[in-house]
Design a protein around this motif. Structure first.
Motif, short mmCIF file in Angstrom:
data_model
loop_
_atom_site.label_atom_id
_atom_site.label_comp_id
_atom_site.label_asym_id
_atom_site.label_seq_id
_atom_site.Cartn_x
_atom_site.Cartn_y
_atom_site.Cartn_z
N ASP A 1 5.05 7.05 4.61
CA ASP A 1 4.97 6.32 3.45
C ASP A 1 5.92 6.79 2.27
O ASP A 1 5.48 8.15 1.96
CB ASP A 1 3.41 6.01 2.97
CG ASP A 1 3.51 5.22 1.61
OD1 ASP A 1 3.28 5.94 0.66
OD2 ASP A 1 3.80 3.94 1.73
N ARG B 1 -1.05 -9.30 -6.11
CA ARG B 1 -2.00 -9.51 -4.81
C ARG B 1 -3.42 -9.48 -4.76
O ARG B 1 -3.99 -9.69 -3.94
CB ARG B 1 -1.47 -8.49 -3.84
CG ARG B 1 0.08 -8.64 -3.51
CD ARG B 1 0.33 -7.46 -2.26
NE ARG B 1 1.99 -7.15 -2.11
CZ ARG B 1 2.63 -6.38 -1.53
NH1 ARG B 1 1.66 -5.86 -0.63
NH2 ARG B 1 3.88 -6.54 -1.24
N ARG C 1 2.01 -10.20 9.09
CA ARG C 1 0.94 -9.19 9.13
C ARG C 1 -0.04 -9.84 8.19
O ARG C 1 0.09 -10.61 7.30
CB ARG C 1 1.44 -7.76 8.53
CG ARG C 1 2.60 -7.08 9.23
CD ARG C 1 2.60 -5.62 8.47
NE ARG C 1 1.20 -4.94 8.22
CZ ARG C 1 1.22 -3.89 7.60
NH1 ARG C 1 2.28 -3.43 6.98
NH2 ARG C 1 -0.03 -3.24 7.71
N VAL C 2 -1.39 -9.50 8.58
CA VAL C 2 -2.70 -10.28 8.11
C VAL C 2 -3.60 -8.99 7.73
O VAL C 2 -3.92 -8.33 8.74
CB VAL C 2 -3.41 -11.20 9.00
CG1 VAL C 2 -4.63 -11.82 8.29
CG2 VAL C 2 -2.20 -12.31 9.21
N LEU C 3 -3.68 -8.76 6.58
CA LEU C 3 -4.77 -7.57 6.09
C LEU C 3 -5.94 -8.12 5.70
O LEU C 3 -6.14 -9.01 4.82
CB LEU C 3 -3.86 -6.63 5.07
CG LEU C 3 -2.45 -6.18 5.59
CD1 LEU C 3 -1.77 -5.38 4.27
CD2 LEU C 3 -2.50 -5.41 6.90
N ILE C 4 -6.92 -7.63 6.18
CA ILE C 4 -8.28 -7.73 5.60
C ILE C 4 -8.49 -6.55 4.42
O ILE C 4 -8.60 -5.32 5.09
CB ILE C 4 -9.60 -7.56 6.35
CG1 ILE C 4 -9.26 -8.76 7.59
CG2 ILE C 4 -10.90 -8.31 5.68
CD1 ILE C 4 -8.90 -10.32 7.05
N VAL C 5 -8.28 -6.85 3.16
CA VAL C 5 -8.48 -5.72 2.26
C VAL C 5 -9.82 -5.29 1.87
O VAL C 5 -10.58 -6.10 1.29
CB VAL C 5 -7.85 -6.04 0.88
CG1 VAL C 5 -7.50 -5.00 -0.13
CG2 VAL C 5 -6.23 -6.68 1.27
N ASP C 6 -10.04 -4.31 2.27
CA ASP C 6 -11.69 -3.59 2.01
C ASP C 6 -11.86 -3.17 0.65
O ASP C 6 -10.90 -2.62 -0.09
CB ASP C 6 -11.96 -2.56 2.88
CG ASP C 6 -11.74 -2.82 4.39
OD1 ASP C 6 -12.27 -3.89 4.77
OD2 ASP C 6 -11.51 -1.92 5.25
N VAL D 1 -8.10 -11.61 1.85
CA VAL D 1 -7.27 -11.75 3.21
C VAL D 1 -5.62 -11.78 2.61
O VAL D 1 -5.53 -12.67 1.70
CB VAL D 1 -7.43 -12.95 3.74
CG1 VAL D 1 -6.36 -13.08 4.99
CG2 VAL D 1 -8.90 -13.02 4.10
N GLU D 2 -4.69 -10.88 2.94
CA GLU D 2 -3.43 -10.88 2.34
C GLU D 2 -2.78 -11.09 3.60
O GLU D 2 -2.73 -10.51 4.69
CB GLU D 2 -3.18 -9.41 1.92
CG GLU D 2 -1.76 -9.30 1.44
CD GLU D 2 -1.54 -8.04 0.68
OE1 GLU D 2 -0.54 -7.39 1.17
OE2 GLU D 2 -2.11 -7.63 -0.01
N ARG E 1 1.50 -11.39 4.74
CA ARG E 1 2.63 -11.03 4.58
C ARG E 1 3.64 -11.78 5.56
O ARG E 1 3.56 -11.70 6.87
CB ARG E 1 3.06 -9.62 4.27
CG ARG E 1 2.20 -8.98 3.43
CD ARG E 1 2.31 -7.44 3.53
NE ARG E 1 1.30 -6.60 2.74
CZ ARG E 1 1.21 -5.35 2.80
NH1 ARG E 1 2.08 -4.45 3.26
NH2 ARG E 1 0.56 -4.77 1.80
N ARG F 1 -7.85 -13.13 11.65
CA ARG F 1 -6.61 -12.43 11.65
C ARG F 1 -5.64 -13.22 12.70
O ARG F 1 -4.59 -13.56 12.66
CB ARG F 1 -6.51 -10.92 11.90
CG ARG F 1 -7.08 -10.12 10.88
CD ARG F 1 -6.96 -8.49 11.20
NE ARG F 1 -5.54 -8.37 11.16
CZ ARG F 1 -5.01 -8.04 12.42
NH1 ARG F 1 -5.54 -8.06 13.62
NH2 ARG F 1 -3.59 -7.67 12.34
#
Length: 790
Positions: A470, A512, A707-712, A721-722, A724, A782
């Motif tokens: 990163d 976001r 991409r599908v992210l579950i943001v904790d 749920v994000e 991109r 997802r």
């Protein structure tokens, strides 16, 4: 005349990114092939001319790339048949042209007397440029010499006018083609810094106004020529545009490690050419301006009206720096042992809005002392003054970079220098982006309490892109080392480290996450708490850095709506840090309240702004997005606002949508369809499906998978749920359908399209209004969204 594609070298890449043996061997093979082909062509063409005897009043002349012996496999063969008024010249021409055409070579040809060629050259700038590189292949030496002498004499006599026209032609070409160093798919010949610019530099030198290109420019030209040669070999086509899908093969043909090394090599060469050309055009501009003044009546030799001769003025612009003929040079008393001199002279030039004279830069690089770590305050202040000059700092920084001074001042710069960015949102290489960001930050120094940290932070914010992992995390480590090297106090070094680590915090969080959710502000305040007592200062620095970074990236990365979101999040975070109360959630204005109080549903269309107020129900957001897609509107932003005016629960949807192409749809028709959707009288799914079946699928560039992210821990009241993904018509509709199929309701949404990429964030709850916590259900969400985006 074909060449076998050279194989890459076996040695690993060196510091410059190339395997020396492999690249050198491959490029030598290409150069040898061009030389052999030129010689073979000359023998063949000469035999065609002399097949019927050896005429003493005819000459075959090569111009353009073959005249320079630079002809690549896909290049055009440019020939002029020169004669002294022979009646049978057409027969001689046919004896040459027809075999050339039969061979499959692309031919540009003409038949001229010396007088005709001279007349054409005086009236056609491009023809003149070609004839300046004229080379005799066969026939009468005297005739070829006469042509060259005449064309050169005319070119030099008409230099004030022709060079001004040439300058205008080049600038028009640059505007159309862009800068070679910063393009993902550059035109190797026509873009700024490409092969054409070196040819033009030779033409200017032929006028005696400037010197011929030096060794570095010739080397850069040869590299670009080799790239063009390899491109023609790899593709089998006459093309000068190096498209993405050909870059890996071209890199291997040149013995380079990969396409990134190729791009860095091209950027290096292009910037070398551009820098040299910029200096050349400054000389041309001074020449044409002086000739214009002389033609206007000013006396030659710079005399005053009273006849007194005026000496060359040297105006001080800073300690150790003076202005001389529109450039900054060293003062006679400049102390080359002063470790701050290089940066101080550079800062003086930038602050004065003047370029550094190339001879001065070379002298500084060869003889001037550089600051040792930790830098003295004078050197650090000079760096800040240089960056604080804004856009004027960019050219000065480029001059230091071309002389190798930047990497000596900041050794970590080598890793980002000329590094390509394959995200089309970015306009520049990494190093140029950093300089652009710092130049943009100069306009924001009044908004922060520590402008020095803002400018240096902007210069370093992406420095980690030269390291694995990163870039924000690795960049923070580099920034800490560089901050100490620059001599900043320990606490300021920690601030720089935090700025680099979190330079994306505000824009990513603002676009976001739901700003009205208390967790959002706490996320920001927790991140800036890494330097106790400096939290509010870091917030304001991050806010300014976000603006500078976004503007330096490109128009798709920054806009008014994003600026407002970042500013609001920064304001709320600063208020929380100050112990104040964050502002309440935004309330509906009178116009929106009027919509809410409407019985049933209400719709308002105003330009690109579309607002819908209706009783909340599952699928409302994505059904409305489907209607917009039916009208060929691309959703740029979508926001949900909840009303507490009624007990039934009213959802207010705010869209910003623009036409996919053409003119906007009829607002009345759009509003009518939205109302039909609210009344369940419009089969949105069926209409979209029919549209999808009728659409022609056109090949496009390869894009990364979605991409599908579950943001904790992003919210306590909903699951975040994000998504991109590459933007396409009906994207929001597809995602919404997938969420609905999983039994989820969208409580809030932040939908944004940045260039060609969509970043959509949904706050969803289950049918009982609670966050989803079951891992199996989250995995199903997802999978369902990804399946909908195939």
């Amino acid at each position: 005349m074909t060449l076998a594609t050279p194989r890459p070298g076996d040695r690993p890449a060196g510091p410059g990114g190339t395997g020396a043996d492999g690249a050198g061997t491959a490029r030598a093979a290409l150069a040898a092939a061009r030389a052999s082909r030129a010689a073979e062509l000359d023998r063949w063409l000469g035999s065609l001319l002399t097949a019927g005897g050896t005429p003493d009043d005819v000459a075959l002349i090569a111009v353009g790339s073959h005249g320079r012996r630079d002809l690549t496999p896909g290049g055009d063969l440019d020939l002029v048949l020169l004669h002294r008024g022979r009646a049978d010249i057409a027969e001689i021409a046919d004896r040459i042209w027809y075999p050339v055409w039969d061979s499959g070579l692309r031919l540009d040809h003409s038949v001229r007397t010396v007088h005709e060629a001279r007349t054409v050259a005086r009236g056609d700038l491009k023809a003149a440029l070609g004839l300046l590189s004229a080379r005799r292949i066969a026939g009468a030496h005297a005739l070829a010499d006469e042509l060259r002498a005449a064309v050169l004499a005319d070119w030099r006599a008409d230099a004030p006018v022709r060079l001004a026209d040439l300058s205008a032609m080049c600038r028009e070409r640059w505007d159309g083609q862009g800068e070679l160093a910063f393009l993902l798919e550059p035109d190797l010949k026509e873009a700024r810094g490409g092969l054409r610019d070196v040819h033009v530099m030779h033409a200017v030198a032929a006028s005696w106004v400037a010197s011929a290109p030096g060794g570095r420019v010739r080397d850069a030209h040869d590299l670009l020529l080799d790239v063009r040669h390899a491109l023609h070999e790899v593709t089998g086509r006459s093309t000068d545009r190096l498209v993405l899908q050909e870059q890996e093969a071209v890199a291997h043909a040149l013995g380079l490690l990969d396409r990134d090394v190729l791009q860095r090599s091209i950027a290096e060469a292009a910037r070398t050419i551009t820098y040299a050309a910029s200096h050349l055009w400054r000389r041309v501009d001074r020449f044409t301006a002086s000739q214009g003044r002389r033609a206007g009546g000013q006396r030659a030799g710079g005399q005053r009206a009273g006849g007194q001769k005026r000496g060359v003025e040297r105006r001080p612009v800073g300690d150790g720096a003076v202005e001389h003929e529109g450039e900054v040079v060293l003062a006679r008393n400049a102390d080359l042992d002063d470790p701050a001199l290089v940066l101080r002279v550079a800062a003086a030039a930038a602050q004065a809005g003047l370029p550094l004279a190339p001879a001065t830069v070379s002298r500084l690089a060869e003889n001037a002392a550089l600051p040792a770590a930790p830098w003295p305050a004078e050197a650090r202040d000079a760096l800040v003054a240089l960056l604080g000059a804004g856009p004027a700092a960019i050219g000065v920084w480029e001059a230091l970079d071309q002389a190798g001074l930047v990497v000596r001042l900041l050794p970590d710069w080598e890793r980002v220098r000329n590094r390509p960015q394959r995200n089309p949102v970015h306009r520049f290489t990494v190093d140029r982006h950093l300089v652009e960001a710092a130049a943009g930050a100069a306009a924001l120094t009044r908004d922060v309490s520590r402008p020095d940290l803002l400018l240096v932070g902007a210069l370093l914010h992406d420095i980690g892109k030269g390291w694995p992992g990163d870039h924000s995390t690795s960049g923070a480590v580099v920034a800490r080392d560089l901050g100490a090297r620059l001599g900043f106090p320990e606490e300021d070094v920690s601030v720089l480290e935090t700025l680099v680590r979190h330079h994306l915090l505000l824009p990513e969080t603002a676009t976001r996450r739901d700003i009205d959710d208390p967790v959002t502000v706490r996320t920001v305040t927790a991140a800036v708490a890494e330097v106790p007592g400096r939290e509010r200062e870091i917030i304001e620095l991050l806010a300014a850095l976000a603006i500078a970074d976004g503007n330096a990236t490109g128009p798709a990365a920054w806009g008014a709506w994003k600026a407002r979101l970042v500013a609001e999040l920064a304001r709320r975070s600063a208020a929380a840090l100050a112990g104040g109360t964050p502002p309440p959630a935004p309330v509906l204005g009178r116009d929106r309240l009027a919509l809410v109080r409407h019985d049933g549903g209400a719709v308002r269309v105003s330009g690109s702004r579309i607002t819908i107020a209706a009783p909340d129900r599952p699928g409302l957001l994505w059904r409305a997005a489907g209607v917009l897609a039916l009208h060929r509107l691309a959703v740029k932003t979508a926001r949900t606002i909840s009303s507490t005016e009624d007990s039934a629960g009213t959802a207010v949807l705010d869209f910003t949508a623009v036409p996919e192409y053409g003119t906007p749809p009829d607002p009345a028709g759009l509003e009518a369809d939205l109302r039909r959707m609210l009344a369940d009288r419009l089969d949105v799914a069926g209409l979209l499906e029919r549209r999808a079946r009728s659409a022609r699928v056109r090949p496009g560039v390869t894009v990364p998978p979605p991409r599908v992210l579950i943001v904790d821990d992003a919210s306590r009241t909903a699951t975040v749920v994000e998504v991109r993904a590459h933007d396409r018509p009906g994207l929001l509709w597809r995602i919404g359908q997938a969420l609905g199929a999983c039994g989820l309701r969208v409580r809030a949404a932040r939908v944004d399209t940045l260039g060609a990429e969509a970043v959509d964030v949904f706050y969803v709850v289950d049918e009982n209004g609670r966050p989803v916590e079951d891992p199996a259900v989250l995995a199903e969400v997802r999978t369902g969204i990804l399946a909908s985006l195939r």
